[in-house]
Design an enzyme around this catalytic site. Sequence first.
Site, PDB file in Angstrom:
ATOM      1  N   LYS A  68       2.607  -3.985  10.836  1.00 37.74           N
ATOM      2  CA  LYS A  68       1.273  -4.124  11.427  1.00 37.74           C
ATOM      3  C   LYS A  68       1.428  -4.761  12.786  1.00 37.74           C
ATOM      4  O   LYS A  68       2.420  -5.437  13.059  1.00 37.74           O
ATOM      5  CB  LYS A  68       0.397  -5.027  10.546  1.00 37.74           C
ATOM      6  CG  LYS A  68      -1.092  -4.830  10.774  1.00 37.74           C
ATOM      7  CD  LYS A  68      -1.565  -3.609  10.026  1.00 37.74           C
ATOM      8  CE  LYS A  68      -3.051  -3.471  10.018  1.00 37.74           C
ATOM      9  NZ  LYS A  68      -3.504  -2.589   8.946  1.00 37.74           N
TER      10      LYS A  68
ATOM     11  N   LYS B 210       0.832  -1.207   0.000  1.00 37.02           N
ATOM     12  CA  LYS B 210       0.000   0.000   0.000  1.00 37.02           C
ATOM     13  C   LYS B 210       0.870   1.262   0.000  1.00 37.02           C
ATOM     14  O   LYS B 210       0.641   2.190  -0.769  1.00 37.02           O
ATOM     15  CB  LYS B 210      -0.878  -0.024   1.261  1.00 37.02           C
ATOM     16  CG  LYS B 210      -2.070   0.888   1.224  1.00 37.02           C
ATOM     17  CD  LYS B 210      -2.835   0.860   2.551  1.00 37.02           C
ATOM     18  CE  LYS B 210      -3.381  -0.520   2.884  1.00 37.02           C
ATOM     19  NZ  LYS B 210      -4.188  -0.501   4.128  1.00 37.02           N
TER      20      LYS B 210
END
Length: 437
Positions: free
Chosen positions: A111, A99
């Site tokens: 993450k 992304k």
Amino acid sequence: MPTPSSAAPTNLFEDALKNLDEAFAYAEIHPEALERLRHPRTSIEVSIPVRMDSGEIRVFRGYRVRHDDTRGPGKGGLRFHPKVDMNEVKALAFWMTCKCAVMDLPFGGAKGGIEVDPKELSKLELERLSRRFIHRIADFIGPDLDVPAPDVYTNPMIMGWMMDEYCKFTRRHTPAVITGKPIPLGGSLGRNEATGRGAYFCIKEHELHRGWDPKRTTVAVQGFGNAGQAVAQLLHADGYQIVAVSDSRGGIYRKEGFHIPSLIQAKNDTRRLQAVYCQNKLCKLIEADTITNEELLELEVDILIPAALENVITEDNADKIKAHTLVEVANGPVTTGASPILTKNDVYIIPDILANAGGVTVSYFEWVQNRAGFYWTEEEVNKRLLVKMRTEFHNVYDISLAHDIDMRTAAYVLALKRIGEALTAQGTKDYFFDGVV
Ligand code: GLU
């Protein structure tokens, strides 16, 4: 959300990596780059003991994965959810790498999360858990190392606690360690709605290509959290008919469409999704059908927006999707097995690593503002977001036309090209070994 069906992949990370293989054929990069992306750089699992209000100790499990940091520090959210595990976090970190590359942000991907149902905790317990977690991962994050942000069931207040804890730990005021903070604590204007706004900008670009009339276009939104609410609100204000909405408990459907500001007001006041119409502070119930999350996905609508969790569209239900456009506001809502079925059925997918990238883009703006100590107006933030979303939407779109491939594959081609160029700049086998020993 409903429990994933039997067709949901058992290894989410492996499933996510499959996108790379397809994109590799068009990306013209060295195979070494592909190999490096198959392995997260660093993964940690921590235990977080928390004293509960009852006086007992409960030990929670937390994770942080830095998937890649070739293009910059790790970047990505932290989620609080009972189903969080290492494999899911790896997949989500991988998606963040892609992304950030699609949006051309100077970040890699990361993450994290805690295996917890935050709805079961008191506010004090939630604060203790959030602060403790940061203590555990404090050596692993930082403005130049890895920058967390909100994700599923985390919010600006939690980011504020975490930033404060990090500052205490390091004895430095360091707002750029975390993004998505409350505005008075160094957050950016426009960050809260940014994921929804980015998706809205993508839909507007697609609308230009297709030339449809918003007033005659129906939309169903699965998930009514931060991103789902924001995209529904912007589309509603633009005249789109939002005929169905759901949250983790189920959904509501109304042929004539809902007044979205009323649904948001009632959800904020009561924490429940209800079919209401509000004038000033007064809300009254209106007629609507109760539907399940599965039924919502299969509705006869023009645009379907999954905005909750991964794996909701699998090989089991892909054939039943009737929308012509699917906008992935959640991360990974469509499995790699389901994607070709949808494409075969002419469902146009605006993929997650583009459609929901508005959030991390404004996180980047927040990080820049924190480091500069100079803050922008909301108008400035939204204007810059529009430019970014438009530019990268068209870059992905042009790749999809040039190779006659779907938007998802095209988005991975763009990501791979940018990451591949960065890795190649450090030297590949072709540079180090030219046949002469
Ligand atoms: N959690 C969001 C995402 O999945 C935002 C991440 C960020 O702002 O760093 O894109």
